[in-house]
Design an enzyme around this catalytic site. Structure first.
Site, PDB file in Angstrom:
ATOM      1  N   LYS A 194       0.767  -1.183  -0.190  1.00 56.45           N
ATOM      2  CA  LYS A 194       0.103  -0.083  -0.067  1.00 56.45           C
ATOM      3  C   LYS A 194       0.875   1.206  -0.095  1.00 56.45           C
ATOM      4  CE  LYS A 194      -3.380  -2.792  -0.277  1.00 56.45           C
ATOM      5  NZ  LYS A 194      -4.459  -3.301   0.446  1.00 56.45           N
TER       6      LYS A 194
HETATM    7  C1  LIG Z   1      -5.212  -4.482   1.175  1.00 58.49           C
HETATM    8  C2  LIG Z   1      -6.692  -4.526   0.747  1.00 58.49           C
HETATM    9  C3  LIG Z   1      -7.583  -4.815   1.872  1.00 58.49           C
HETATM   10  C4  LIG Z   1      -6.925  -5.466   3.251  1.00 58.49           C
HETATM   11  O1  LIG Z   1      -6.020  -4.902   3.919  1.00 58.49           O
HETATM   12  P1  LIG Z   1      -5.029  -5.743   4.727  1.00 58.49           P
HETATM   13  O2  LIG Z   1      -4.422  -4.619   5.589  1.00 58.49           O
HETATM   14  O3  LIG Z   1      -4.113  -6.639   4.076  1.00 58.49           O
HETATM   15  O4  LIG Z   1      -6.069  -6.532   5.663  1.00 58.49           O
HETATM   16  C5  LIG Z   1      -8.976  -4.457   1.945  1.00 58.49           C
HETATM   17  N1  LIG Z   1      -9.419  -3.821   1.012  1.00 58.49           N
HETATM   18  C6  LIG Z   1      -8.772  -3.504  -0.256  1.00 58.49           C
HETATM   19  C7  LIG Z   1      -9.508  -2.945  -1.363  1.00 58.49           C
HETATM   20  C8  LIG Z   1      -7.355  -3.875  -0.574  1.00 58.49           C
HETATM   21  O5  LIG Z   1      -6.662  -3.656  -1.507  1.00 58.49           O
END
Ligand SMILES: *Cc1c(COP(=O)(O)O)cnc(C)c1O
Length: 401
Positions: A194
């Site tokens: 992210k």
């Molecule tokens: C990465 C992601 C998540 C989950 O995030 P985590 O921190 O890995 O639990 C949820 N929604 C979307 C759209 C994502 O891309």
């Protein structure tokens, strides 16, 4: 090989983690508390809690609001599985709806999907572009009259909860304000891929109506994330403060200070360094693709929204799914990593097994079948961006001619 999205790890990140390690405090502690305060100031909300993932953070929200069997949660068919998985975990039913051309949830489709069982709406800021949150909040407010509250939290709110999946959109803007201060609760992800990472991690920004006490909610979520224990490890270090109670069996999803140490460095350079670089990369892609009829460049900014430039979701004009797949294979042969965000939920075996059909979500399928996400990350150079562009254009020339 040009990778897809390696994290930015440099001496500053390593030094911050080393300092946390040497401080002797490695679980939730002063760095996590500092990170939470800085996140809250950034989003312009009274309270933020940092936890170990978006998934566990948002699942706690569904549990806090008392969502379970018999309840429905509306979310887009076009999202990562985590958005729907947490609804399954609490025993409620994901009600999937279609998206608009810009990949975000279609408010009209949400309106049609509303029922007296709807307890929550989860828009997704896909790729970093905010969903039409004002329209979604308005739809939730219209449901006051038909809402059937089952507990005190639901009675206090008096309508379905709007929980924004902002896993991609930390640092994006809606009407000049950072994402976080629009939905009732906004969930961020700090997973390694992210925009802002803590290796693994997530956070909740609380923006509920004033009938909810933000300080009390923050305390409650801390307790819920630590087995239901009335004192965390930091509070127990006070001399003589060893005794605690457990009034509810809680979960375990707190953030560590090692993660927060990374997050503090990331946050420090987010606005003046990370976002500008991601924006410049996106602009370079736009210059190559926007006026070429073989491509549909992603919407990154309009009159009231600006993306966090998390993903560059390119589409290939009129490509069928097999052609898109062949283009990706041809790009890979040129040593460039790309991705598809995302395989729609109804196309995953678990969700198709639950009876969801991709044919019910035509825009979702069209967007998905033509989509290729290009590399966007801090250390990607302009020369590498040009290599990606050349690889994509050559591959499209080969497959689509
Ligand atoms: C990465 C992601 C998540 C989950 O995030 P985590 O921190 O890995 O639990 C949820 N929604 C979307 C759209 C994502 O891309």
């Amino acid at each position: 090989m040009i990778p897809f999205s390696p994290p930015r790890i440099d001496d500053r990140t390593i030094k911050a983690v080393e300092e946390a390690l040497r401080s002797g405090w490695i679980t939730t502690g002063p760095r996590t508390k500092e990170f939470e305060k800085r996140l809250a100031a950034y989003c312009g909300v009274p309270k933020v809690i940092a936890l170990n993932s978006w998934t566990n953070a948002c699942e706690l929200v569904l549990r806090w609001f008392g969502i379970g069997p018999g309840d429905e949660v509306i979310l887009p068919a076009y999202t990562y599985c985590a958005t729907a998985n947490i609804v399954m975990h609490v025993g409620a039913k994901p009600v999937l709806v279609d998206v608009r051309d810009d990949f975000t949830i279609d408010p009209e489709a949400v309106r049609k999907a509303m029922s007296p069982r709807t307890k929550c709406i989860m828009p997704v800021d896909i790729g970093g572009l905010p969903a039409d949150i004002d329209a979604i909040v308005a739809i939730a407010e219209e449901a006051h009259a038909t809402f059937r509250a089952a507990n005190s939290e639901q009675r206090t709110l008096g309508r379905p909860l709007v929980l924004s999946d902002a896993a991609h959109s930390f640092g994006a803007f809606i009407a000049g304000k950072p994402v976080g201060a629009q939905a009732d609760i906004t969930g961020f992800s700090f997973h390694a891929v992210k925009n802002l990472t803590t290796a693994e991690g997530g956070a909740l920004a609380f923006n509920l109506p004033e009938s909810f006490d933000a300080e009390a909610l923050y305390k409650l979520f801390n307790t819920m994330s630590l087995h239901g224990q009335s004192k965390d490890a930091l509070a127990k270090t006070q001399p003589g403060a060893w005794r605690y109670d457990v009034a509810q069996p809680g979960w375990k999803c707190n953030m560590t200070d090692l993660q927060a140490a990374i997050g503090l460095v990331e946050l420090d350079r987010y606005d003046n360094d990370t976002i500008p670089r991601r924006k410049a990369i996106s602009a370079r892609y736009n210059a190559a693709f926007k006026n070429d009829p073989r491509f549909v460049a992603p919407l990154l900014k309009d009159a009231d929204r600006e993306s966090s430039y998390h993903l560059y979701m390119l589409r290939i004009t009129n490509a069928r799914e097999e052609q898109r797949d062949a283009i990706i294979t041809a790009i890979a042969k040129q040593e460039v990593s790309v991705n598809v965000h995302f395989i729609p939920l109804p196309m995953l075996s678990f969700y198709s097994g639950q009876g969801y059909r991709i044919g019910d979500y035509p825009n979702t399928f069209l967007n998905y079948s033509r989509e290729i996400s290009l590399p966007v990350y801090y250390d990607l150079t302009d020369a590498q961006v040009d290599e990606v562009i050349a690889a994509v254009k050559a591959a499209v020339g080969e497959v689509m001619s």
